[in-house]
Write an enzyme that holds these catalytic residues in place. Structure first.
Site, PDB file in Angstrom:
ATOM      1  N   ARG A  49       0.852  -1.194   0.000  1.00  5.37           N
ATOM      2  CA  ARG A  49       0.000   0.000   0.000  1.00  5.37           C
ATOM      3  C   ARG A  49       0.894   1.254   0.000  1.00  5.37           C
ATOM      4  O   ARG A  49       1.248   1.779   1.069  1.00  5.37           O
ATOM      5  CB  ARG A  49      -0.913  -0.002   1.220  1.00  5.37           C
ATOM      6  CG  ARG A  49      -1.917  -1.162   1.208  1.00  5.37           C
ATOM      7  CD  ARG A  49      -2.886  -1.070   2.379  1.00  5.37           C
ATOM      8  NE  ARG A  49      -2.207  -1.251   3.655  1.00  5.37           N
ATOM      9  CZ  ARG A  49      -1.920  -2.435   4.188  1.00  5.37           C
ATOM     10  NH1 ARG A  49      -2.244  -3.548   3.546  1.00  5.37           N
ATOM     11  NH2 ARG A  49      -1.307  -2.513   5.353  1.00  5.37           N
ATOM     12  N   LYS A 107      10.518 -17.230   9.231  1.00  2.00           N
ATOM     13  CA  LYS A 107      10.659 -18.581   9.801  1.00  2.00           C
ATOM     14  C   LYS A 107       9.923 -19.635   8.993  1.00  2.00           C
ATOM     15  O   LYS A 107      10.417 -20.756   8.820  1.00  2.00           O
ATOM     16  CB  LYS A 107      10.163 -18.595  11.245  1.00  2.00           C
ATOM     17  CG  LYS A 107       8.753 -18.070  11.422  1.00  2.00           C
ATOM     18  CD  LYS A 107       8.393 -17.907  12.869  1.00  2.00           C
ATOM     19  CE  LYS A 107       7.086 -17.154  13.050  1.00  2.00           C
ATOM     20  NZ  LYS A 107       7.208 -15.702  12.723  1.00  2.00           N
ATOM     21  N   GLU A 192      -2.842 -12.429  17.471  1.00  2.00           N
ATOM     22  CA  GLU A 192      -3.463 -11.943  16.237  1.00  2.00           C
ATOM     23  C   GLU A 192      -4.966 -12.186  16.281  1.00  2.00           C
ATOM     24  O   GLU A 192      -5.468 -12.974  17.097  1.00  2.00           O
ATOM     25  CB  GLU A 192      -2.855 -12.667  15.038  1.00  2.00           C
ATOM     26  CG  GLU A 192      -1.355 -12.528  14.896  1.00  2.00           C
ATOM     27  CD  GLU A 192      -0.940 -11.157  14.411  1.00  2.00           C
ATOM     28  OE1 GLU A 192      -1.810 -10.403  13.919  1.00  2.00           O
ATOM     29  OE2 GLU A 192       0.257 -10.835  14.519  1.00  2.00           O
ATOM     30  N   LYS A 207      10.054 -22.745  13.979  1.00  2.00           N
ATOM     31  CA  LYS A 207      11.273 -22.375  14.701  1.00  2.00           C
ATOM     32  C   LYS A 207      12.033 -23.621  15.157  1.00  2.00           C
ATOM     33  O   LYS A 207      13.276 -23.644  15.126  1.00  2.00           O
ATOM     34  CB  LYS A 207      10.912 -21.493  15.890  1.00  2.00           C
ATOM     35  CG  LYS A 207      10.305 -20.154  15.478  1.00  2.00           C
ATOM     36  CD  LYS A 207       9.736 -19.389  16.658  1.00  2.00           C
ATOM     37  CE  LYS A 207       9.115 -18.075  16.216  1.00  2.00           C
ATOM     38  NZ  LYS A 207       8.472 -17.352  17.339  1.00  2.00           N
ATOM     39  N   GLY A 306       7.800  -8.617  18.630  1.00  2.00           N
ATOM     40  CA  GLY A 306       7.655  -7.169  18.711  1.00  2.00           C
ATOM     41  C   GLY A 306       8.531  -6.487  17.686  1.00  2.00           C
ATOM     42  O   GLY A 306       9.567  -7.014  17.264  1.00  2.00           O
TER      43      GLY A 306
END
Length: 430
Positions: A49, A107, A192, A207, A306
């Site tokens: 975007r 990952k 989420e 992972k 984060g």
């Protein structure tokens, strides 16, 4: 003497992590240049975007044509933080072919196609670094790949997903149910809107595949990792864990077989003793426990997700790759020389906590104990509580294979006195 011509960096993705990478590159430009030996310049930013305002980023650098950006030929390093399989895979291989090294936080892609990506990097004499793909800011991949290169790693045991650790920690310390804890995690931004990748263990499994491959010098793909989510963990499970002096964590476990001839990688909820260092990992933090021959036991701890923490790991890789670029060298690539077979879950040996709903009458315990004995599973402790013709029977085993335990449970379900198997949980970390 510092080189004046800057190293050019292309950024693929400018979300939470990408925007932090761009910010740190700008605000710490002088320090980065001093550490690298040349300035670094953000030469382009590929986004979906372009109309979105991105503070601190020159709009002239923004493009929707990621392919054209990585094909420019003057790009030294591509930083990929868009995630997913495609177009990330094609963009990374295209970057190698057009002269750029790559730093990635992807990952899922590395767990699925890491071998092919390493081969593409090697074929083009370029670097592929991905510290940020596992455990955010925690330095983990580089210690495994470089600091412990002369040691033999036997086991990697860790909490590698902050969302699930927050939820389980909340359930343990407040008595909240799974849904209540998940709702709080969502409200705080730890989960989420669709938390499936986290709570069903997909994120941790990716992972685990990466960690196992590096630790054991063996190619381990995502499909090789046993995965079990944590959505079925209940308050009753935590109560049982507390009675054993344990708590419950969603663990990624990568280990070498006792005979050294194979490896396993798995993700699942497990009880761990409160005395184990991982038991004290709270909230959304991550921690990984590494056991090796010479170094013994090592623990890596810190924020595992984060924008800023993950960007820190990305920038660490960027510095290393840029230094290599200036020196005309490349860093460590894939190490898969051991090529150990990856065994399935049936070969895993551990302890188990099994909770059975049984009839409250004489002889039940003897029947249950006989089934365990017939399948070669040794019982450590038994606890029984009964009322009004129904009872709960909790059995904790000594170490047994997953295959043997599976046969035991199947036989238990056929007993008339066993009403059902309330829960089965592994006991790790001893």
């Amino acid at each position: 003497m510092m080189r004046t011509r800057p190293l050019k960096v292309a950024l693929l993705g400018c979300g939470v992590v990408g925007s932090e990478v761009a910010r740190i590159m700008t605000t710490h430009a002088d320090d980065l240049a001093a550490r690298i030996g040349a300035p670094v310049e953000l030469a382009g930013v590929a986004v979906r975007r372009p109309s979105k305002v991105r503070e601190g980023i020159d709009p002239a650098l923004v493009t929707t044509d990621a392919t054209a950006l990585v094909k420019r030929g003057d790009i030294d390093v591509v930083v990929e933080v868009i995630g997913g399989i495609e177009p990330a895979r094609t963009l990374i291989t295209t970057a190698f072919e057009h002269g750029a090294s790559v730093v990635s936080a992807n990952k899922a892609l590395l767990a699925q196609d890491g071998a092919d990506l390493h081969a593409a990097a090697e074929a083009n004499n370029k670097d592929l670094y991905y510290e940020a793909a596992v455990a955010g800011a925690i330095p983990l991949i580089r210690p495994l790949r470089e600091s412990l290169a002369g040691d033999k790693v036997n086991r990697v045991l860790g909490i590698v997903n902050g969302t699930t650790n927050f939820i389980l920690d909340k359930m343990d310390n407040t008595g909240a149910g799974y849904q209540e804890a998940l709702d709080e995690a969502t409200a705080l931004g730890y989960a989420e809107a669709d938390p499936t990748a986290d709570v069903e263990g997909f994120d941790a499994a990716a992972k685990a595949a990466i960690l196992a491959g590096i630790a054991f010098h063996t190619r381990v793909r995502l499909d090789d990792v046993y995965r079990e989510g944590m959505t079925e963990v209940t308050s009753a499970d935590f109560a049982s864990a507390r009675e054993m002096g344990c708590t419950i964590k969603l663990l990624a476990i990568c280990e070498r077989a006792e005979d050294g001839g194979s490896v396993t990688a798995r993700v699942h909820p497990a009880m761990i003793p409160l005395t184990h260092p991982l038991a004290s990992v709270r909230g959304a933090y991550n921690a990984v426990f590494v056991e090796s021959d010479a170094s013994g036991q090592l623990m890596f701890y810190g924020p595992g997700a984060g924008g800023a923490p993950t960007a820190s790991a990305v920038l660490g890789d960027l510095v290393a790759v840029c230094r290599n670029r200036l020196n005309g060298a490349t860093g460590p690539g894939e190490s898969s020389y051991a090529a150990l077979p990856v065994s399935g879950m049936g070969a895993v040996v551990t302890r188990y906590h099994i909770s059975l709903d049984v009839a409250d009458k004489p002889g039940v315990l003897a029947q249950v104990a006989t089934v365990f004995a017939e399948h070669g599973v040794s019982i450590d402790t038994v606890r029984q509580q009964g009322k009004d013709g129904e009872a709960s029977l909790v059995v904790v085993t000594h170490r047994a294979s997953d295959a043997a335990l599976g046969g035991t449970v199947e036989a238990l379900r056929k007993l008339d006195t066993v009403r059902g198997v309330a829960s089965i949980m592994r006991v790790e970390g001893e």
